[in-house]
Scaffold this motif. Structure first.
Motif, PDB file in Angstrom:
ATOM      1  N   GLY A   1      54.918  36.503  41.278  1.00 30.10           N
ATOM      2  CA  GLY A   1      53.744  36.499  40.407  1.00 30.10           C
ATOM      3  C   GLY A   1      52.573  35.744  41.019  1.00 30.10           C
ATOM      4  N   LEU A   2      52.905  34.668  41.768  1.00 34.55           N
ATOM      5  CA  LEU A   2      51.845  33.898  42.419  1.00 34.55           C
ATOM      6  C   LEU A   2      51.189  34.720  43.534  1.00 34.55           C
ATOM      7  N   LEU A   3      52.020  35.445  44.308  1.00 36.82           N
ATOM      8  CA  LEU A   3      51.472  36.331  45.332  1.00 36.82           C
ATOM      9  C   LEU A   3      50.600  37.403  44.690  1.00 36.82           C
ATOM     10  N   ARG A   4      51.111  38.008  43.592  1.00 37.13           N
ATOM     11  CA  ARG A   4      50.337  39.053  42.888  1.00 37.13           C
ATOM     12  C   ARG A   4      48.955  38.555  42.504  1.00 37.13           C
ATOM     13  N   ASP A   5      48.913  37.381  41.856  1.00 36.97           N
ATOM     14  CA  ASP A   5      47.641  36.888  41.354  1.00 36.97           C
ATOM     15  C   ASP A   5      46.722  36.434  42.476  1.00 36.97           C
ATOM     16  N   THR A   6      47.308  35.825  43.533  1.00 38.84           N
ATOM     17  CA  THR A   6      46.482  35.348  44.640  1.00 38.84           C
ATOM     18  C   THR A   6      45.844  36.521  45.376  1.00 38.84           C
ATOM     19  N   VAL A   7      46.656  37.536  45.678  1.00 34.22           N
ATOM     20  CA  VAL A   7      46.163  38.684  46.437  1.00 34.22           C
ATOM     21  C   VAL A   7      45.160  39.497  45.614  1.00 34.22           C
ATOM     22  N   ALA A   8      45.401  39.578  44.300  1.00 34.90           N
ATOM     23  CA  ALA A   8      44.515  40.379  43.445  1.00 34.90           C
ATOM     24  C   ALA A   8      43.324  39.579  42.941  1.00 34.90           C
ATOM     25  N   ASN A   9      43.155  38.357  43.465  1.00 37.62           N
ATOM     26  CA  ASN A   9      42.028  37.521  43.044  1.00 37.62           C
ATOM     27  C   ASN A   9      41.990  37.285  41.544  1.00 37.62           C
ATOM     28  N   VAL A  10      43.155  37.077  40.947  1.00 36.88           N
ATOM     29  CA  VAL A  10      43.258  36.737  39.537  1.00 36.88           C
ATOM     30  C   VAL A  10      43.640  35.252  39.473  1.00 36.88           C
ATOM     31  N   ARG A  11      43.112  34.529  38.504  1.00 39.60           N
ATOM     32  CA  ARG A  11      43.530  33.135  38.349  1.00 39.60           C
ATOM     33  C   ARG A  11      45.027  33.119  38.056  1.00 39.60           C
ATOM     34  N   PRO A  12      45.823  32.441  38.880  1.00 35.52           N
ATOM     35  CA  PRO A  12      47.275  32.532  38.724  1.00 35.52           C
ATOM     36  C   PRO A  12      47.757  32.133  37.326  1.00 35.52           C
ATOM     37  N   GLY A  13      48.522  33.016  36.692  1.00 36.22           N
ATOM     38  CA  GLY A  13      49.121  32.718  35.396  1.00 36.22           C
ATOM     39  C   GLY A  13      49.999  31.481  35.470  1.00 36.22           C
ATOM     40  N   LEU A  14      50.567  31.249  36.658  1.00 31.61           N
ATOM     41  CA  LEU A  14      51.399  30.067  36.880  1.00 31.61           C
ATOM     42  C   LEU A  14      50.661  28.791  36.527  1.00 31.61           C
ATOM     43  N   PHE A  15      49.334  28.791  36.744  1.00 29.59           N
ATOM     44  CA  PHE A  15      48.560  27.564  36.548  1.00 29.59           C
ATOM     45  C   PHE A  15      47.771  27.582  35.241  1.00 29.59           C
ATOM     46  N   ASP A  16      48.066  28.546  34.379  1.00 25.22           N
ATOM     47  CA  ASP A  16      47.361  28.620  33.103  1.00 25.22           C
ATOM     48  C   ASP A  16      47.826  27.469  32.216  1.00 25.22           C
ATOM     49  N   ARG A  17      46.877  26.658  31.773  1.00 26.50           N
ATOM     50  CA  ARG A  17      47.262  25.478  30.994  1.00 26.50           C
ATOM     51  C   ARG A  17      47.499  25.807  29.528  1.00 26.50           C
ATOM     52  N   HIS A  18      47.292  27.068  29.128  1.00 26.95           N
ATOM     53  CA  HIS A  18      47.423  27.405  27.710  1.00 26.95           C
ATOM     54  C   HIS A  18      48.844  27.737  27.288  1.00 26.95           C
ATOM     55  N   ASP A  19      49.752  27.805  28.235  1.00 26.17           N
ATOM     56  CA  ASP A  19      51.144  28.012  27.876  1.00 26.17           C
ATOM     57  C   ASP A  19      52.013  27.518  29.022  1.00 26.17           C
ATOM     58  N   ILE A  20      53.320  27.599  28.807  1.00 21.59           N
ATOM     59  CA  ILE A  20      54.275  27.069  29.779  1.00 21.59           C
ATOM     60  C   ILE A  20      54.854  28.222  30.585  1.00 21.59           C
ATOM     61  N   TYR A  21      54.774  28.151  31.902  1.00 14.56           N
ATOM     62  CA  TYR A  21      55.248  29.261  32.718  1.00 14.56           C
ATOM     63  C   TYR A  21      56.431  28.860  33.596  1.00 14.56           C
ATOM     64  N   ALA A  22      56.249  27.793  34.367  1.00 16.12           N
ATOM     65  CA  ALA A  22      57.268  27.447  35.357  1.00 16.12           C
ATOM     66  C   ALA A  22      58.464  26.734  34.738  1.00 16.12           C
TER      67      ALA A  22
END
Lengths: 215, 215, 215
Positions: free
Chosen positions: B133-154
């Protein structure tokens, strides 16, 4: 302490410094504490993992649980002691510079110790030093500091890695020599930041044709 | 089916779920069908490839052509059945959560099965789960969901990988136990999304000084 | 020259072409000359390093110092001869296409030569061909050309890698055949750019519901 213990200590210190820079970036981008730990870990161990994958060995940061400590400590320190915002960027750059100075030494030494030739070892040392910060900035969607034209970033790491490679080849490398090189690399990087030392741009022609204000 | 067959099935399912999340991201960004297949493949197999590179083995997704099937299927499914736009983000997050739940299990088991110690195995399982998911978001220039502070991911992935490691060490791991852990991780992640469960921010001081509206 | 010497020559040429595309991107983004060298190196050797890590061997670009020459040459060439700005993008795409054409051949051949099966070899050849450009665009915060829906990028590389795999399996591969495939791949890519050949978008439904102007 023997030289292997010193090397481990320098490596853990380098992981800590880079991890702090990652946690500060996380704070800057308003990540939560888990994101801070993860970005700090990626920044701290990223360069070494790339180095170890190229060297074909199990990454030391996965093999030895002690490598968990610096990123955890960094996340805690940043959580409680994050500097005032106006000083955040400078603090981040100082920790990044300290990591750079240590990793160009430990990365090069690791490769040399495994029998890699001096030139590839110096390149791997440079990759170790600049890799973590590049991963940090790429993943966090920050313009990579590595490519900032307003100061010199990679050159101190190249010089440090090259110096270690030459010293080792001449049989003159010692832990003390490594410390001296690290101090020189750190000073070089900090002076480059302070006085905005620069190198020419990627293209000589562009700015000859269309001068633009510094910015 | 023996446990190895179950492990392969879970892994292929995880690849499919993450691949769908990658293809949905591609649809969101208006990529073409080839870009969809490629981003789906990167998302689906990325975490496992990083895990296998660290483990020093030929990535299973390259070794066994059956791993080609899930990304192709995902690209076809998304092409014909892409949900209405207003539901796209939610659908993407559900598939991403399912992949997360499966990969934190299969990633940890893979490492444990190769004799890696429990702690590094749990870390590698977490890396497998969050890597794609981190590769997906980084390559697609999306703010990584992994680092979204609005919910718990990792955290759910860490809990799942840790639980598997503990069960394995105690000799209590079984395919059924793995399924239970995966369901718990999935439920944890979905509830965190639904109720916006959060952890503290990276820096305690910053928001004490300058409170800002949620957003 | 024997076939191994030809393979090395093609690989070095591919590194040079991709390195030029990296240095041109650096010029476009106003990086300095060191950033140009580093982005050129990453672009030039990135795809091959990923391939070699998957194959579990010491990356050839680190093992053989001759691989340093193409990125250095590329940085120097771009520094002195950067094309006029209005032609920069086209020049970049031409060099990128040339690297793509060569790397889908050399990447596939490298894997086949190490005994990897034809299908994974073709996939690795494709990864080698598209990896460097994807790293370049991701690190430089450019929308990846790989995912541009206005032309076809990955398909020529897939076709070239597949063709080499089939020819090799049939015992028909030769250096001359490799050159022919590279020329076809390059022509395919350039024609796709020139005439904006496209494939369907990632989702059929979206644009059926809400047609939008081309752009």
């Amino acid at each position: 302490m023997d030289s292997a213990a010193w090397a481990l200590l320098f490596d853990l210190l380098g992981v800590f410094f880079f991890a702090v820079s990652g946690c500060l970036t996380a704070a800057q981008k308003d990540y939560d504490i888990v994101g801070s730990l993860l970005l700090g870990s990626l920044t701290g161990i990223g360069g070494g993992v790339i180095r170890d994958l190229v060297l074909g060995r199990f990454p030391s940061s996965f093999a030895e649980p002690i490598y968990l400590a610096p990123p955890v400590l960094a996340a805690v320190v940043v959580y409680f002691l994050m500097p005032a915002l106006q000083k955040l960027r400078r603090t981040l750059l100082m920790f990044d510079a300290a990591g750079l100075a240590l990793f160009c030494i430990t990365g090069t030494i690791t490769a040399l110790g495994l029998g890699v030739n001096p030139i590839p070892s110096a390149i791997l040392g440079t990759v170790t030093a600049i890799g973590g910060g590049l991963l940090r900035d790429t993943v966090a969607n920050v313009r990579p500091g590595l490519f900032d034209r307003h100061d010199i970033y990679a050159v101190p790491a190249m010089v440090g890695a090259g110096a270690v490679s030459v010293l080792w080849t001449l049989g003159l490398y010692s832990t003390a020599a490594g410390v001296v090189v690290a101090v020189v690399v750190f000073a070089f990087r900090v002076l480059a930041l302070r006085f905005r030392w620069r190198v020419p741009l990627a293209a000589s022609s562009r700015h000859r044709r269309e001068p633009r204000p510094r910015g």
